[in-house]
Write an enzyme that holds these catalytic residues in place. Structure first.
Site, PDB file in Angstrom:
ATOM      1  N   ASP A 174      30.043  50.258  15.542  1.00  0.00           N
ATOM      2  CA  ASP A 174      28.620  50.271  15.185  1.00  0.00           C
ATOM      3  C   ASP A 174      27.821  50.400  16.478  1.00  0.00           C
ATOM      4  O   ASP A 174      28.407  50.564  17.558  1.00  0.00           O
ATOM      5  CB  ASP A 174      28.242  48.999  14.390  1.00  0.00           C
ATOM      6  CG  ASP A 174      27.164  49.285  13.348  1.00  0.00           C
ATOM      7  OD1 ASP A 174      26.076  49.741  13.740  1.00  0.00           O
ATOM      8  OD2 ASP A 174      27.413  49.054  12.150  1.00  0.00           O
ATOM      9  N   HIS A 245      24.710  54.831  13.295  1.00  0.00           N
ATOM     10  CA  HIS A 245      25.299  53.580  13.808  1.00  0.00           C
ATOM     11  C   HIS A 245      26.369  53.884  14.856  1.00  0.00           C
ATOM     12  O   HIS A 245      27.456  53.310  14.844  1.00  0.00           O
ATOM     13  CB  HIS A 245      25.880  52.747  12.659  1.00  0.00           C
ATOM     14  CG  HIS A 245      24.817  52.088  11.819  1.00  0.00           C
ATOM     15  ND1 HIS A 245      24.019  51.076  12.290  1.00  0.00           N
ATOM     16  CD2 HIS A 245      24.416  52.328  10.533  1.00  0.00           C
ATOM     17  CE1 HIS A 245      23.171  50.700  11.329  1.00  0.00           C
ATOM     18  NE2 HIS A 245      23.383  51.452  10.266  1.00  0.00           N
ATOM     19  N   GLU A 309      22.374  54.760   6.589  1.00  0.00           N
ATOM     20  CA  GLU A 309      21.227  54.664   7.494  1.00  0.00           C
ATOM     21  C   GLU A 309      21.276  55.697   8.628  1.00  0.00           C
ATOM     22  O   GLU A 309      21.491  55.357   9.783  1.00  0.00           O
ATOM     23  CB  GLU A 309      21.155  53.235   8.054  1.00  0.00           C
ATOM     24  CG  GLU A 309      21.013  52.214   6.933  1.00  0.00           C
ATOM     25  CD  GLU A 309      21.032  50.750   7.369  1.00  0.00           C
ATOM     26  OE1 GLU A 309      20.318  49.947   6.764  1.00  0.00           O
ATOM     27  OE2 GLU A 309      21.776  50.415   8.317  1.00  0.00           O
TER      28      GLU A 309
HETATM   29  C1  ACM Z   1      24.601  48.794   5.108  1.00  0.00           C
HETATM   30  O1  ACM Z   1      24.311  47.633   4.827  1.00  0.00           O
HETATM   31  N1  ACM Z   1      23.874  49.442   6.011  1.00  0.00           N
HETATM   32  C2  ACM Z   1      25.702  49.476   4.475  1.00  0.00           C
END
Ligand code: ACM
Ligand code: ZN
Length: 521
Positions: A174, A245, A309
């Protein structure tokens, strides 16, 4: 017992484990039997003697019986009489699950090594026929926001096994850290596994912890976890986040981003605009190389590629991304994400791997073999995916995100959640593979914090994953939870106090503004 079995018939009397008790088992169950013998030895000081002839007195019997097809692959039949205990299943996994029920029929003290050697170890006479409702009963652990020790992961796997959970989803990369050693790209861990600081929420006068954080898993660590999970019939599913991410990866390899700028590994949570460049071939070469190593390390047939995201700002302004869109006849950046997903999914498919991703990867033409991890909204597209034959795992954030405060997500809210949408036609029920709890660790740096967030809510999710919908009853669950928590006490789990996990609506209302305030960490 948690999770609640499908059928239980209580009988009079009990079976007593004593020094004369013997154990008979099929050869293929050797490892499970070893585990049980050690468990009994640790708590009772009694050595169960193995016998090669089945006896009908003072005997514990573990057997595979392929004719019990109603148990499917994970179910079991457990019969306890005054004279014998007999556990049967169609597979070792079924025996393992049945053993967890047997374990929960023993007093909670048996979880503690060398407790009271003089106690009589009784198992009440009972007949249980049981199997899971869903085949996917998972837990996701984020090790990027905070590196989690191997012993923490093993402890979690132990507790998952106790509750018959069978998927460990390992969120390895991440923005705040890249935590898997990749031989071909050593910079990923040299640079990407370290960050200079960490944000602490809501602390007066201090926003950052003021010290670096680092950690990653070597190949040996990963093999150790995979093996440990396998012994508990848990499949490990690795997640490599893309295209968003990805700050930790880009901090290690700036050439993989649109602007090629030098970045630091993120020190605070959030959604960052620096994502993998979808225009250049280097990105795909890199990701395919990484995935090849991941495929080699993990026996799982499924790999999670994240996909949540993804801000598209950089792609809009990047000449390479724009060129890609032109060449591929893609008219909007949103569709460039679809191109990205499809390309990675078809690469994985060529290696015999099924792709899984968060629901943002959905689009009309997605390969319906891709498993969708449903965490927020998007219901229409998720339903279409199911109706076109796709599979879904459910982790709705307001119910199953265990990093949330109990004010926002009380235990009863998690328990009450029904993962199959009301309006889904019965013929599609099997496309809901199951449920998964997520443990995001932005604010979870320690095992104590983790246990407080995760327990008892994980028990509620384990029960939803296993037990029949019509058998679920919150009052009954709370009763069983009290007893189960005694077991957790002996296992040393520091769960949130049971009187605090269901705050009243008034309390929730008045404290809502504090809901995202975490205790000092
Ligand atoms: C998430 O909570 N962004 C999958
Ligand atoms: Zn680009």
């Amino acid at each position: 017992m948690i999770p609640l079995p499908e059928k239980i018939l209580y009988k009079e009397g009990s079976f007593v484990i004593n020094s004369k008790t013997q154990i008979f088992f099929d050869d293929e169950l050797e490892e499970i039997v070893d585990f049980f013998i050690e468990f009994i030895l640790n708590s009772t000081d009694k050595i169960l003697e193995r016998t090669s002839s089945k006896k009908d007195k003072e005997c514990i019997i573990f057997e595979i019986d392929q004719t019990l097809s109603q148990l499917e692959s994970e179910g079991y039949l457990l019969i306890v009489t005054i004279d014998f205990v007999r556990l049967t299943a169609t597979s070792p996994h079924g025996i393992f699950n049945g053993l967890q029920s047997l374990r929960q029929l023993l007093p909670p003290e048996c979880e503690k090594i060398s407790f009271n050697k003089n106690t009589e170890w009784k198992i009440p006479c009972i007949k249980i026929e049981d199997k899971p409702r869903f085949k996917w009963r998972g837990v996701m652990l984020d090790v990027s926001r905070h590196y989690q020790e191997i012993k923490t992961i093993k402890h979690l796997l132990d507790l998952m096994g106790l509750m018959k959970m069978n998927v460990f989803h390992w969120h390895l990369t991440d923005d705040q850290g890249w935590r898997i050693d990749i031989k071909k790209y050593p910079k990923l861990t040299e640079k990407g596994s370290k960050r200079k600081d960490s944000k602490i929420v809501k602390h007066i006068g201090k926003k950052y912890r003021g010290k670096p954080h680092q950690g990653f898993y070597t190949r040996e660590d990963i093999l150790e976890i995979v093996r440990y999970a396998q012994e508990r019939f848990i499949t490990v599913i690795p997640e490599i986040e893309m295209p968003g991410h990805a700050t930790a990866a880009i901090a290690s390899h700036p050439e993989l981003s649109c602007r090629k700028e030098i970045l630091d590994v993120a020190i605070k949570p959030g959604i960052f605009s620096n994502i993998f460049c979808a225009g250049q071939e280097e990105t795909f070469r890199f990701l395919e190389d990484v995935l090849e190593e991941v495929i080699f390390l993990f026996p799982s047939e499924i790999i999670h590629i994240g996909g949540d995201e993804v801000p598209k700002r950089r792609w809009k302004e990047c000449s390479q991304c724009q060129r890609r869109m032109k060449n591929e006849n893609i008219d909007e950046v949103q569709s460039l994400h679809h191109y990205f997903t499809d390309r990675i999914a078809s690469f994985l498919k060529s290696k015999g791997i099924i792709t899984m991703g968060w629901n943002e990867i959905l689009h009309n033409k997605i390969d319906r073999n891709v498993i969708i991890h449903w965490w927020k909204m998007n219901k229409k597209q998720v339903m279409t995916h199911i109706q076109e034959g796709g599979n879904v795992v459910v982790s709705r954030f307001f119910r199953y995100y265990l990093d949330y405060n109990y004010i926002v997500t009380p235990l009863k809210k998690t328990y009450a959640f029904e993962p199959v949408p009301k309006d889904l036609d019965e013929k599609y029920y099997t496309n809901i593979l199951g449920v998964e709890a997520t443990i995001w660790t932005e604010w979870i740096p320690t095992i104590e914090r983790l246990e407080w967030q995760v327990f008892p809510r994980l028990s509620a999710i384990a029960e939803t994953g296993w037990s029949l919908r019509e058998r679920r009853n919150y009052k009954d669950f709370r009763g069983r939870l009290s007893r189960f928590s005694k077991r957790l006490d002996f296992l040393g789990v520091q769960y949130a106090p049971l009187e605090e996990v269901d705050p009243s609506n008034w309390y929730r209302f008045w404290h809502l503004r504090n809901a995202f305030k975490w205790p000092k960490i």
